[in-house]
Design an enzyme around this catalytic site. Structure first.
Site, short mmCIF file in Angstrom:
data_model
loop_
_atom_site.label_atom_id
_atom_site.label_comp_id
_atom_site.label_asym_id
_atom_site.label_seq_id
_atom_site.Cartn_x
_atom_site.Cartn_y
_atom_site.Cartn_z
N CYS A 20 -16.48 8.20 73.83
CA CYS A 20 -15.50 8.53 74.87
C CYS A 20 -14.53 9.60 74.35
CB CYS A 20 -14.73 7.28 75.28
SG CYS A 20 -13.86 6.50 73.90
N CYS A 56 -12.44 8.92 71.25
CA CYS A 56 -13.13 9.15 69.97
C CYS A 56 -12.92 10.59 69.51
CB CYS A 56 -14.63 8.88 70.11
SG CYS A 56 -15.04 7.22 70.62
N CYS A 116 -33.27 24.70 30.86
CA CYS A 116 -32.38 23.74 30.21
C CYS A 116 -31.37 23.19 31.22
CB CYS A 116 -31.66 24.38 29.04
SG CYS A 116 -30.56 25.73 29.54
N CYS A 129 -29.26 25.63 33.23
CA CYS A 129 -29.94 26.20 34.41
C CYS A 129 -29.79 25.26 35.60
CB CYS A 129 -31.42 26.42 34.12
SG CYS A 129 -31.75 27.54 32.74
N ASP A 158 -31.03 -16.89 47.73
CA ASP A 158 -31.19 -17.58 49.00
C ASP A 158 -32.37 -18.54 48.82
OD1 ASP A 158 -31.07 -18.09 51.86
OD2 ASP A 158 -32.88 -16.88 52.00
N ASP A 205 -33.86 -12.37 51.66
CA ASP A 205 -34.93 -11.72 52.41
C ASP A 205 -34.68 -11.68 53.91
OD1 ASP A 205 -35.29 -14.39 53.08
OD2 ASP A 205 -37.46 -14.21 53.20
N ASP A 210 -28.91 -12.62 55.15
CA ASP A 210 -28.58 -12.32 53.76
C ASP A 210 -27.94 -10.95 53.59
OD1 ASP A 210 -29.69 -14.73 52.76
OD2 ASP A 210 -31.70 -13.85 52.91
#
Length: 793
Positions: free
Chosen positions: A14, A17, A79, A82, A485, A686, A690
């Protein structure tokens, strides 16, 4: 100078924002004007503020700047100096947020506000000896059978060695009292091609550095060997022939160049080995596949397969795309993708991963993920991201590399003047200065960190452990508390419905209601319910307004009534008394079904029944937990399941530190409390619930068999749901970080010890050249030792 930077912004909805973003941008120092266009979601900013600062201001205001990733090969680098110069030049291009050069892979990873044409990026490197190339070209072999012999990478080594050996042999003859010294003319004829033909690359690189106002390894080698060559010419041309043969140093310049060329050749070969894991993954992609089009099987280019198409895979062929088996029965080898050593049986309904090998039967599958969305493509992207990342310690190395060459040049000048004025032996002063220039090892400094990261992350990927970036490696070395978990992490995550008891009505009616409620859920408990309903020939009816209540359960409307299915904790929150005496399954996870009574929210729902689910512990979970504890790491378990279920699992694992009926936000709070107590915490999970805990932890570890949300929130992803991989991930991360420290130690030792010895005259140029050439090889070889690591059984 004022620049205009255009940013693409996510999250604007909007006009307010727009105002907030413009206000945030105008408060940034150096911004003269900022305007935001809501229609095309862009912000145009004028001023001297950097793109990084503007991005931070927008992020702080609660919005996100869209970013793009591009990767190119870079040629001409020798090196760390560079690498730093390439980064600095590319960061000046408008729209470039970050530029990270990996000297080991010779690739630059760019983060951009919008896609930028490679021509514009190359213009930023104009006037230097560096060139951008396509990533795949950079990764391809340096030569092929059709390449002329003089362009083969071994030719400079062989050519310079054949010309240098006659110059060096007289030095060995002197050890046996033999005078094999060649005439000055022959020495010059042998040394000149080495200096200006085979050594031309060093002049080219050094000249490019000088034009840019900096220095690099090429400049040091070119200056050092030119000084020895020039001194020899001077002594030869000014020597009085009546006093015998002049003492020349053509062998020093030629030998140093030959040793450096040999070192660079071996270094390139060794660097290729650090990317073995990545190349192995890329080689898993089949180029062709058999697809059903126009009612017949056609052999097509694999990259043209679209999601939903039917693909046929015969025995011995690689699977081209991720898919679901719709016909056939076979064993599939996924070892190179997940690290799973045993073949997996696949039949109708099973999912398969692109890149796996079909071993014995014919499979027909429906493509589900293709191209960049496939599992293999995402793995390659993660490995590339990790290998291109810089460890935090690299920032110090970059600062040292930026001043390294100027300091070495200064030391060489002081050495020359010191020896010349103190002893009057200017020839010896030049040779000692040459030794200083030649022994300096900026390339070893530049390779120390990336070589170890590439070897370590590549080895980890081979064992099914994907590391997101180098910061994760450092964090993993500090972990002293691992929190698991339960469901799907320590247990199989494939629960069975072992009890369902109706409080009012029949068990069959209860099961039908629960199946109707769960038919749109992907939760493991929902799958257990639907499997039992199918087994008992019970069909689900229609449900609407299905909603997941995070960490608590689900709800939906069935036959005009709102049904609630969830944990004991949620039911108590709703004001229900739970008849625990009805639970007969020991250590089971319990869910309760309730029905809302009317529109009133004050009246507790009606309890309809309970369901008990049993889940088995993963085979190696006990050993995995015990191994972590043996390493001195504290282990805990958090779960949203019932106390009875958690108690049984904790007992089997011999864990006295566990919590049950924990909500997702409470998991994150528990981790935060542990961190406040001084622990460095790793969270292993997983599921979607979590994700907050994974983000809060110092190190998030996700099982890839879990949800996309959990994987994206983690710093390390385990390709198999195997708890033992947690300890393995911490171990390989620790070994990788120690290799980084060892490599930096050796790189610094070569310079801090070698340069003073050369300045004091204890090293002749040939020995200095050999030391410089070997320094990079030692660093890379040390990193390659990580490839020998094997996961404990």
């Amino acid at each position: 100078m004022s620049d205009t930077i255009q940013l693409h912004i996510d999250g604007m909805s909007c006009a307010s924002c727009v105002g907030r973003i413009e206000k945030a941008l105008k408060q940034v120092d150096g911004v003269t004007n900022a305007s935001v266009n809501l229609a095309n979601e862009t912000a145009s900013v004028n001023g001297t503020a950097s793109a990084t600062t503007l991005t931070a201001a927008i992020t702080e205001a609660g919005y996100k700047v869209k970013q793009h990733q591009q990767q190119y090969g870079v040629t001409g680098m020798s090196c760390a100096s560079c690498a730093g110069r390439v980064e600095k030049a590319l960061l000046k291009v408008p729209g470039v947020i970050s530029a990270d050069v990996n000297l080991a892979t010779e690739l630059v990873s760019l983060t951009l506000f919008e896609q930028i044409d490679s021509t514009q990026l190359q213009q930023a490197l104009a006037g230097t000896s560096y060139q951008l190339t396509e990533k795949q070209q950079a990764r391809s072999e340096a030569s092929t059978d059709s390449t002329p012999f003089y362009r083969q990478p071994w030719f400079p080594v062989l050519g310079s060695a054949l010309l240098t050996i006659p110059l060096v042999l007289p030095m060995f003859g002197m050890l046996f009292g033999q005078d094999w010294m060649l005439p000055a003319l022959w020495q010059w004829l042998l040394a000149t091609p080495v200096q200006f033909y085979f050594g031309a690359r060093f002049y080219k690189g050094g000249w490019g550095a000088l034009k840019a106002g900096t220095g690099n390894m090429d400049l040091l080698v070119a200056l050092g060997t030119s000084a020895a060559y020039g001194l020899s010419l001077y002594l030869w041309l000014t020597f009085d022939a009546q006093h015998g043969a002049p003492h020349l140093y053509f062998e020093s310049s030629a030998a140093v160049l030959t040793l450096v060329i040999l070192g660079k050749f071996l270094e390139q070969r060794a660097k290729r080995r650090t990317t073995d894991a990545l190349r192995a993954l890329e080689n898993l992609k089949p180029t062709e596949a058999r697809v059903k089009r126009d009612d017949k099987w056609q052999l097509v280019v694999a990259s043209t397969i679209k999601s939903g198409e039917i693909v046929q895979v015969k025995p011995g062929e690689r699977i081209a795309v991720d898919g679901e088996v719709i016909n056939g029965d076979s064993s599939v080898d996924e070892a190179l993708i997940s690290g799973e050593s045993l073949p997996l049986h696949k039949s109708s309904g099973d999912k398969v991963v692109g890149g796996a090998i079909n071993l014995d039967g014919v499979l027909e599958l429906r493509a589900t993920s293709v191209g960049a969305e496939s599992t293999l493509a995402k793995i390659i992207q993660l490995v590339e991201q990790a290998q291109g990342a810089k460890a935090p310690v690299q920032a110090l190395v970059d600062k040292i590399s930026a001043i390294f060459v100027p300091v070495v040049l200064l030391v060489a000048l002081i050495t020359l003047l010191g020896w010349g004025f103190s002893t009057g032996n200017w020839a010896q002063g030049i040779l000692n200065a040459v030794a200083v220039l030649v022994i300096a090892c900026p390339c070893a400094l530049g390779l120390a960190t990336p070589a170890a990261i590439m070897a370590g992350t590549g080895t980890a990927a081979r064992h099914g452990i994907l590391v997101k970036d180098a910061i994760a490696l450092e964090q993993a070395t500090q972990i002293d508390y691992v929190i698991f978990d339960k469901t799907g992490t320590l247990t199989e995550g494939k629960p069975e419905l072992v009890q369902f008891t109706a409080i009012n009505g029949s068990e069959a009616a209860l099961l039908q209601l629960v199946a109707t409620l769960q038919q749109n859920s992907e939760h493991p408990l929902a799958k257990a319910v639907l499997a039992k309903a199918e087994q008992d020939n019970i069909s689900a009816s229609n449900a609407s307004s299905f909603t997941v209540v995070a960490g608590k359960g689900v709800k939906a409307t069935v036959d005009g009534a709102e049904l609630l299915l969830g944990s004991s904790h949620w039911m108590r929150e709703l004001g229900l008394e739970l008849p625990q005496d009805l639970i007969t399954a020991k250590g089971a996870s319990v869910s309760w079904l309730a029905r809302k009574q009317g529109e009133s929210t004050r009246q507790p729902p009606e309890l309809l029944g309970l369901l008990c689910f049993s889940d088995t512990l993963k085979p190696h979970a006990q050993k995995a937990v015990a191994r972590l504890q043996q390493q001195g790491i504290r282990v805990a378990m958090l779960t949203g399941d019932s106390k009875a279920s958690a108690e049984v699992v904790a007992g089997e694992l011999q864990l006295d530190n566990y919590q049950a009926e924990v909500l997702p936000a409470d998991k994150a709070s528990f981790i935060k409390q542990c961190q406040q107590d001084g622990y460095q915490v790793a969270m292993v999970g997983d599921g979607i619930n979590d994700a907050p805990a994974l983000a809060q932890a110092n190190l998030g570890i996700a099982m890839a068999a879990g949800t996309e949300v959990a994987v994206s929130a983690a710093a390390i992803t385990l390709m198999r749901g195997e708890p033992a991989l947690v300890g393995a991930a911490l171990t390989i991360a620790g070994k990788t970080y120690r290799k980084i420290q060892q490599n930096l130690f050796w790189a610094f030792i070569f310079n801090t010890v070698g340069i003073p010895l050369a300045a004091l005259g204890y090293l002749n140029p040939i020995i200095a050249g050999a030391a410089m050439a070997s320094s990079s090889l030692i660093v890379i070889s040390n990193a390659l030792l990580l490839q020998r690591w094997k996961m404990p059984g």
